[in-house]
Design an enzyme around this catalytic site. Structure first.
Site, PDB file in Angstrom:
ATOM      1  N   GLY A  57       0.695  -1.232  -0.098  1.00 30.57           N
ATOM      2  CA  GLY A  57       0.072  -0.086  -0.078  1.00 30.57           C
ATOM      3  C   GLY A  57       0.922   1.399   0.006  1.00 30.57           C
ATOM      4  CG  ASN A  78       2.479   3.615   5.756  1.00 37.80           C
ATOM      5  OD1 ASN A  78       1.525   4.009   5.366  1.00 37.80           O
ATOM      6  ND2 ASN A  78       2.831   2.243   5.466  1.00 37.80           N
ATOM      7  CE1 TYR A  80      -7.074   2.917  10.956  1.00 40.67           C
ATOM      8  CE2 TYR A  80      -8.682   4.195  10.019  1.00 40.67           C
ATOM      9  CZ  TYR A  80      -7.422   3.701   9.953  1.00 40.67           C
ATOM     10  OH  TYR A  80      -6.643   4.058   9.221  1.00 40.67           O
ATOM     11  N   PRO A 112      -5.259  10.722   4.841  1.00 35.40           N
ATOM     12  CG  PRO A 112      -3.777   8.969   4.045  1.00 35.40           C
ATOM     13  CD  PRO A 112      -4.142   9.809   5.332  1.00 35.40           C
ATOM     14  N   GLY A 113      -7.843  10.163   2.769  1.00 35.94           N
ATOM     15  CA  GLY A 113      -9.116   9.399   2.639  1.00 35.94           C
ATOM     16  C   GLY A 113      -9.152   8.023   2.180  1.00 35.94           C
ATOM     17  CG  LEU A 114     -12.410   5.994   0.829  1.00 36.66           C
ATOM     18  CD1 LEU A 114     -13.903   6.245   0.314  1.00 36.66           C
ATOM     19  CD2 LEU A 114     -12.533   4.313   1.561  1.00 36.66           C
ATOM     20  CB  VAL A 115      -5.520   4.963  -0.037  1.00 32.82           C
ATOM     21  CG1 VAL A 115      -4.291   4.715  -1.074  1.00 32.82           C
ATOM     22  CG2 VAL A 115      -5.631   6.252   0.861  1.00 32.82           C
ATOM     23  CD  GLU A 152      -1.536  -6.408   0.996  1.00 36.10           C
ATOM     24  OE1 GLU A 152      -1.267  -6.744   2.089  1.00 36.10           O
ATOM     25  OE2 GLU A 152      -0.816  -6.821  -0.076  1.00 36.10           O
TER      26      GLU A 152
HETATM   27  P1  NAP Z   1      -1.785  -1.892   3.686  1.00 36.13           P
HETATM   28  O1  NAP Z   1      -1.604  -1.929   2.338  1.00 36.13           O
HETATM   29  O2  NAP Z   1      -2.659  -3.133   4.743  1.00 36.13           O
HETATM   30  O3  NAP Z   1      -0.606  -1.703   4.410  1.00 36.13           O
HETATM   31  C1  NAP Z   1      -0.206  -1.600   6.060  1.00 36.13           C
HETATM   32  C2  NAP Z   1       1.159  -1.716   5.933  1.00 36.13           C
HETATM   33  O4  NAP Z   1       1.439  -1.577   7.540  1.00 36.13           O
HETATM   34  C3  NAP Z   1       1.623  -2.987   5.604  1.00 36.13           C
HETATM   35  O5  NAP Z   1       2.862  -2.874   5.229  1.00 36.13           O
HETATM   36  C4  NAP Z   1       1.858  -3.924   6.846  1.00 36.13           C
HETATM   37  O6  NAP Z   1       2.875  -4.630   6.816  1.00 36.13           O
HETATM   38  C5  NAP Z   1       2.169  -2.831   7.777  1.00 36.13           C
HETATM   39  N1  NAP Z   1       2.020  -3.264   9.378  1.00 36.13           N
HETATM   40  C6  NAP Z   1       0.847  -3.428   9.828  1.00 36.13           C
HETATM   41  N2  NAP Z   1       1.061  -3.903  11.104  1.00 36.13           N
HETATM   42  C7  NAP Z   1       2.292  -3.747  11.415  1.00 36.13           C
HETATM   43  C8  NAP Z   1       3.055  -3.996  12.404  1.00 36.13           C
HETATM   44  N3  NAP Z   1       2.515  -4.411  13.855  1.00 36.13           N
HETATM   45  N4  NAP Z   1       4.349  -3.886  12.375  1.00 36.13           N
HETATM   46  C9  NAP Z   1       5.017  -3.510  11.328  1.00 36.13           C
HETATM   47  N5  NAP Z   1       4.394  -3.213  10.216  1.00 36.13           N
HETATM   48  C10 NAP Z   1       2.918  -3.276  10.239  1.00 36.13           C
HETATM   49  O7  NAP Z   1      -2.812  -0.302   4.246  1.00 36.13           O
HETATM   50  P2  NAP Z   1      -2.536   0.859   3.694  1.00 36.13           P
HETATM   51  O8  NAP Z   1      -3.636   1.435   3.279  1.00 36.13           O
HETATM   52  O9  NAP Z   1      -1.309   1.066   2.994  1.00 36.13           O
HETATM   53  O10 NAP Z   1      -2.173   1.702   5.168  1.00 36.13           O
HETATM   54  C11 NAP Z   1      -1.010   2.515   5.465  1.00 36.13           C
HETATM   55  C12 NAP Z   1      -1.561   3.303   6.518  1.00 36.13           C
HETATM   56  O11 NAP Z   1      -2.269   4.340   5.951  1.00 36.13           O
HETATM   57  C13 NAP Z   1      -2.086   2.952   7.783  1.00 36.13           C
HETATM   58  O12 NAP Z   1      -1.437   3.452   9.003  1.00 36.13           O
HETATM   59  C14 NAP Z   1      -3.385   3.295   7.490  1.00 36.13           C
HETATM   60  O13 NAP Z   1      -4.135   3.303   8.809  1.00 36.13           O
HETATM   61  C15 NAP Z   1      -3.447   4.342   6.817  1.00 36.13           C
HETATM   62  N6  NAP Z   1      -4.358   4.858   6.125  1.00 36.13           N
HETATM   63  C16 NAP Z   1      -5.267   3.840   5.034  1.00 36.13           C
HETATM   64  C17 NAP Z   1      -6.098   4.512   4.192  1.00 36.13           C
HETATM   65  C18 NAP Z   1      -6.856   3.710   3.183  1.00 36.13           C
HETATM   66  O14 NAP Z   1      -7.899   3.951   2.944  1.00 36.13           O
HETATM   67  N7  NAP Z   1      -6.116   2.878   2.821  1.00 36.13           N
HETATM   68  C19 NAP Z   1      -6.692   5.844   4.668  1.00 36.13           C
HETATM   69  C20 NAP Z   1      -6.361   6.576   5.788  1.00 36.13           C
HETATM   70  C21 NAP Z   1      -5.114   6.051   6.460  1.00 36.13           C
HETATM   71  P3  NAP Z   1       3.095  -6.065   7.221  1.00 36.13           P
HETATM   72  O15 NAP Z   1       1.654  -6.799   7.392  1.00 36.13           O
HETATM   73  O16 NAP Z   1       3.999  -6.858   6.489  1.00 36.13           O
HETATM   74  O17 NAP Z   1       3.728  -6.224   8.577  1.00 36.13           O
END
Ligand code: NAP
Length: 254
Positions: A14, A88, A154, A184-187, A190
């Site tokens: 992500g 992140n 969350y 960020p909003g909706l990205v 995973e």
């Molecule tokens: P993602 O694709 O699920 O990526 C999450 C990343 O965090 C993965 O690389 C995962 O790696 C890592 N992670 C999770 N738990 C961990 C731990 N205990 N130790 C180390 N690494 C960990 O989701 P994403 O959307 O890119 O999320 C990244 C950030 O953006 C998050 O903080 C999320 O809350 C935020 N966000 C996402 C959105 C959205 O819509 N997608 C919107 C706003 C904010 P492993 O599983 O390999 O450890």
């Protein structure tokens, strides 16, 4: 950014994965953290070959304070004071109303999104402060600004991240270290698959009927903040898909 050191937590997927790509393209040397080390090594090999940067991969669960401290201690001294630290790593679990909430899910979100971010920041910041430069990028969320049904814990964790970013602005004032909070909003990542524990059908409906953000859209915000001149601080960014007005209002053509 050429020859700078950039540490990215949650780089296996992500937004974190996209940050690794964007900063490598800009010439940064990287330290990538996640629990799924195989994914990190695949990404590292690609980036090293394409962009001729150096990449260090470390298998770290940010919930584990001793693992975080050990990983930092194992880095070469030059990498312990990164030019950019991108906090992140994070996740969401479930969408249940609070009165039906699952304690284990709450613990995981709080331990990762808040405590993990604190452990990582506390471990790198002293050397950054000593050097009198650097940027901490915290990936929070629009969910930390506005509540939505089932978002409860969350949202609370992301509100905490935003408040920690604001606190750091004050604590680091005068040190030369900058802080950028990105909401960020909706990205499309995973994220929803993790939230719904591998239910890919349910996860994919989150992104249907409109164009969500990509990880790269968010990563480019981090790069923008990192490439401002030293006297310019981009403190706060809210980025959403054009179709998203608020956390809960998304225009969908279904
Ligand atoms: P993602 O694709 O699920 O990526 C999450 C990343 O965090 C993965 O690389 C995962 O790696 C890592 N992670 C999770 N738990 C961990 C731990 N205990 N130790 C180390 N690494 C960990 O989701 P994403 O959307 O890119 O999320 C990244 C950030 O953006 C998050 O903080 C999320 O809350 C935020 N966000 C996402 C959105 C959205 O819509 N997608 C919107 C706003 C904010 P492993 O599983 O390999 O450890």
């Amino acid at each position: 950014m050429k020859q700078s050191i950039v540490v990215i937590t949650g780089a296996s997927s992500g937004i974190g994965h996209a940050c690794a790509e964007v900063f490598a393209e800009a010439g940064s040397n990287l330290v990538l953290w996640a629990r799924r080390s195989e994914k990190l090594h695949i990404l590292a090999a690609e980036l090293e070959a394409q962009h001729h940067v150096s990449v260090i991969c470390q298998t770290v669960d940010v919930q584990d304070i001793s693992a975080v401290q050990q990983a930092v201690a194992e880095l070469p001294p030059s990498h312990r004071a990164p030019h950019v630290l991108i906090n992140n790593a994070g996740l969401s679990r479930g969408l249940t109303p609070l009165h039906e909430g699952v304690f284990q899910d709450w613990e995981e979100m709080i331990d990762t999104n808040i405590k993990g971010l604190l452990y990582v920041t506390r471990s790198f910041l002293p050397e950054m402060v000593q050097k009198g430069r650097g940027l901490v990028v915290n990936i929070a969320s629009i969910a930390g600004r506005q509540a939505y049904r089932g978002g409860n814990v969350y949202s609370a964790t992301k509100s905490a991240v935003k408040m920690l970013s604001d606190s750091l602005q004050i604590d680091l004032n005068g040190t030369g270290v900058r802080v950028c909070n990105i909401d960020p909003g909706l990205v499309e990542t995973e994220f929803s698959e993790v939230r719904f524990r591998g239910d890919t059908d349910r996860a994919s409906t989150v992104y249907k009927g409109y164009q969500p953000l990509s990880g790269r859209d968010v990563a480019e915000c981090a790069l923008f903040a990192a490439t401002r001149p030293p006297h310019v601080s981009i403190q706060d960014i809210l980025i959403t898909p054009t179709a998203q007005a608020t956390v809960g209002l998304v225009h969908k053509d279904l």
